[in-house]
Design a protein around this motif. Structure first.
Motif, PDB file in Angstrom:
ATOM      1  N   ALA A  61      -0.204   1.814  -0.596  1.00 24.75           N
ATOM      2  CA  ALA A  61       0.604   0.958  -1.469  1.00 24.75           C
ATOM      3  C   ALA A  61      -0.168  -0.306  -1.830  1.00 24.75           C
ATOM      4  O   ALA A  61      -0.128  -0.758  -2.988  1.00 24.75           O
ATOM      5  CB  ALA A  61       1.929   0.609  -0.802  1.00 24.75           C
ATOM      6  N   TYR A  62      -0.873  -0.881  -0.868  1.00 23.17           N
ATOM      7  CA  TYR A  62      -1.712  -2.068  -1.127  1.00 23.17           C
ATOM      8  C   TYR A  62      -2.747  -1.751  -2.201  1.00 23.17           C
ATOM      9  O   TYR A  62      -2.944  -2.520  -3.148  1.00 23.17           O
ATOM     10  CB  TYR A  62      -2.374  -2.519   0.170  1.00 23.17           C
ATOM     11  CG  TYR A  62      -3.532  -3.461   0.001  1.00 23.17           C
ATOM     12  CD1 TYR A  62      -3.333  -4.774  -0.417  1.00 23.17           C
ATOM     13  CD2 TYR A  62      -4.839  -3.044   0.268  1.00 23.17           C
ATOM     14  CE1 TYR A  62      -4.403  -5.644  -0.566  1.00 23.17           C
ATOM     15  CE2 TYR A  62      -5.903  -3.907   0.126  1.00 23.17           C
ATOM     16  CZ  TYR A  62      -5.685  -5.206  -0.298  1.00 23.17           C
ATOM     17  OH  TYR A  62      -6.743  -6.059  -0.441  1.00 23.17           O
ATOM     18  N   VAL A  63      -3.409  -0.627  -2.072  1.00 25.55           N
ATOM     19  CA  VAL A  63      -4.418  -0.242  -3.064  1.00 25.55           C
ATOM     20  C   VAL A  63      -3.776  -0.075  -4.437  1.00 25.55           C
ATOM     21  O   VAL A  63      -4.279  -0.596  -5.443  1.00 25.55           O
ATOM     22  CB  VAL A  63      -5.156   1.046  -2.633  1.00 25.55           C
ATOM     23  CG1 VAL A  63      -6.021   1.584  -3.759  1.00 25.55           C
ATOM     24  CG2 VAL A  63      -5.989   0.781  -1.387  1.00 25.55           C
ATOM     25  N   ALA A  64      -2.644   0.624  -4.491  1.00 27.27           N
ATOM     26  CA  ALA A  64      -1.986   0.890  -5.773  1.00 27.27           C
ATOM     27  C   ALA A  64      -1.408  -0.369  -6.416  1.00 27.27           C
ATOM     28  O   ALA A  64      -1.450  -0.524  -7.639  1.00 27.27           O
ATOM     29  CB  ALA A  64      -0.880   1.938  -5.582  1.00 27.27           C
ATOM     30  N   GLN A  65      -0.876  -1.272  -5.595  1.00 25.66           N
ATOM     31  CA  GLN A  65      -0.172  -2.429  -6.142  1.00 25.66           C
ATOM     32  C   GLN A  65      -1.022  -3.688  -6.255  1.00 25.66           C
ATOM     33  O   GLN A  65      -0.662  -4.602  -7.009  1.00 25.66           O
ATOM     34  CB  GLN A  65       1.059  -2.729  -5.293  1.00 25.66           C
ATOM     35  CG  GLN A  65       2.070  -1.604  -5.343  1.00 25.66           C
ATOM     36  CD  GLN A  65       3.194  -1.785  -4.338  1.00 25.66           C
ATOM     37  OE1 GLN A  65       3.382  -2.853  -3.768  1.00 25.66           O
ATOM     38  NE2 GLN A  65       3.944  -0.726  -4.102  1.00 25.66           N
ATOM     39  N   VAL A  66      -2.123  -3.750  -5.512  1.00 21.77           N
ATOM     40  CA  VAL A  66      -2.937  -4.971  -5.526  1.00 21.77           C
ATOM     41  C   VAL A  66      -4.362  -4.701  -6.015  1.00 21.77           C
ATOM     42  O   VAL A  66      -4.829  -5.333  -6.968  1.00 21.77           O
ATOM     43  CB  VAL A  66      -2.975  -5.628  -4.120  1.00 21.77           C
ATOM     44  CG1 VAL A  66      -3.885  -6.842  -4.105  1.00 21.77           C
ATOM     45  CG2 VAL A  66      -1.569  -5.995  -3.671  1.00 21.77           C
ATOM     46  N   VAL A  67      -5.048  -3.776  -5.354  1.00 21.77           N
ATOM     47  CA  VAL A  67      -6.461  -3.574  -5.647  1.00 21.77           C
ATOM     48  C   VAL A  67      -6.678  -3.014  -7.052  1.00 21.77           C
ATOM     49  O   VAL A  67      -7.430  -3.582  -7.844  1.00 21.77           O
ATOM     50  CB  VAL A  67      -7.129  -2.669  -4.589  1.00 21.77           C
ATOM     51  CG1 VAL A  67      -8.571  -2.361  -4.964  1.00 21.77           C
ATOM     52  CG2 VAL A  67      -7.059  -3.331  -3.219  1.00 21.77           C
ATOM     53  N   MET A  68      -6.040  -1.913  -7.361  1.00 23.41           N
ATOM     54  CA  MET A  68      -6.321  -1.280  -8.645  1.00 23.41           C
ATOM     55  C   MET A  68      -5.812  -2.081  -9.850  1.00 23.41           C
ATOM     56  O   MET A  68      -6.504  -2.125 -10.869  1.00 23.41           O
ATOM     57  CB  MET A  68      -5.825   0.166  -8.656  1.00 23.41           C
ATOM     58  CG  MET A  68      -6.572   1.046  -7.652  1.00 23.41           C
ATOM     59  SD  MET A  68      -8.377   0.782  -7.496  1.00 23.41           S
ATOM     60  CE  MET A  68      -8.955   1.347  -9.088  1.00 23.41           C
ATOM     61  N   PRO A  69      -4.669  -2.752  -9.774  1.00 20.18           N
ATOM     62  CA  PRO A  69      -4.313  -3.625 -10.902  1.00 20.18           C
ATOM     63  C   PRO A  69      -5.344  -4.737 -11.116  1.00 20.18           C
ATOM     64  O   PRO A  69      -5.589  -5.148 -12.259  1.00 20.18           O
ATOM     65  CB  PRO A  69      -2.952  -4.198 -10.502  1.00 20.18           C
ATOM     66  CG  PRO A  69      -2.357  -3.130  -9.637  1.00 20.18           C
ATOM     67  CD  PRO A  69      -3.538  -2.604  -8.845  1.00 20.18           C
ATOM     68  N   SER A  70      -5.978  -5.207 -10.049  1.00 17.65           N
ATOM     69  CA  SER A  70      -6.995  -6.235 -10.238  1.00 17.65           C
ATOM     70  C   SER A  70      -8.239  -5.651 -10.906  1.00 17.65           C
ATOM     71  O   SER A  70      -8.978  -6.362 -11.582  1.00 17.65           O
ATOM     72  CB  SER A  70      -7.333  -6.942  -8.927  1.00 17.65           C
ATOM     73  OG  SER A  70      -8.060  -6.132  -8.053  1.00 17.65           O
ATOM     74  N   PHE A  71      -8.478  -4.351 -10.750  1.00 15.92           N
ATOM     75  CA  PHE A  71      -9.569  -3.718 -11.490  1.00 15.92           C
ATOM     76  C   PHE A  71      -9.310  -3.844 -12.987  1.00 15.92           C
ATOM     77  O   PHE A  71     -10.213  -4.217 -13.740  1.00 15.92           O
ATOM     78  CB  PHE A  71      -9.717  -2.239 -11.127  1.00 15.92           C
ATOM     79  CG  PHE A  71     -10.623  -1.499 -12.081  1.00 15.92           C
ATOM     80  CD1 PHE A  71     -11.987  -1.698 -12.041  1.00 15.92           C
ATOM     81  CD2 PHE A  71     -10.106  -0.628 -13.030  1.00 15.92           C
ATOM     82  CE1 PHE A  71     -12.832  -1.040 -12.934  1.00 15.92           C
ATOM     83  CE2 PHE A  71     -10.928   0.031 -13.917  1.00 15.92           C
ATOM     84  CZ  PHE A  71     -12.300  -0.176 -13.872  1.00 15.92           C
TER      85      PHE A  71
END
Length: 136
Positions: free
Chosen positions: A81-91
């Motif tokens: 969820a962290y990757v989907a909601q934080v990391v990838m949107p920052s990409f």
């Protein structure tokens, strides 16, 4: 001035040191250590360009000391969820702002970001293990 020279501030940081100086002075006055937690820029740059394959075995071992534990943790729903909601949107933000160059790779961005997060956490853990009872 010595601190700024030793950490290569002018070459490694994108912003001026002025806002940080009160913290640095207070740490010196109180005898508190300043701990470098981040991954080397050179290592991060290799991962941004070529993924984890760009790192040497020594770098992988230095930044992620518990690779099996990290792999198991990365399978947890909270982490995903962290990757989907934080990391990838920052990409998306970084790519659309031109901060990742002309041909940004989502996979390499993810790898660099996770290396950054894990490397900092691992550095903090090593610091604390070497100094029982210390706060960070």
């Amino acid at each position: 001035r010595r601190l700024l020279e030793e950490v290569e501030w002018a070459a490694r940081w994108q912003w001026p040191p002025g806002p940080y100086m009160p913290v640095f002075r207070l740490a010196r006055e109180l005898g508190l250590p300043l701990v470098a937690l981040n991954v080397d820029d050179e290592s991060l740059d290799r991962v941004r360009k070529g993924g984890f394959a760009g790192l040497s075995r020594e770098e992988k071992d230095r930044y992620v000391t518990d690779q099996k534990g990290f792999l198991a943790f990365s399978q947890q729903p909270g982490y995903q969820a962290y990757v989907a909601q934080v990391v990838m949107p920052s990409f998306g933000f970084h790519a659309s702002s031109g901060l990742l160059g002309p041909a940004p790779s989502a996979a390499n961005f993810y790898s660099a970001r996770i290396l950054w997060d894990e490397g900092m956490a691992d550095s903090a853990a090593r610091f604390l293990r070497a100094r029982p009872g210390t706060l960070l």
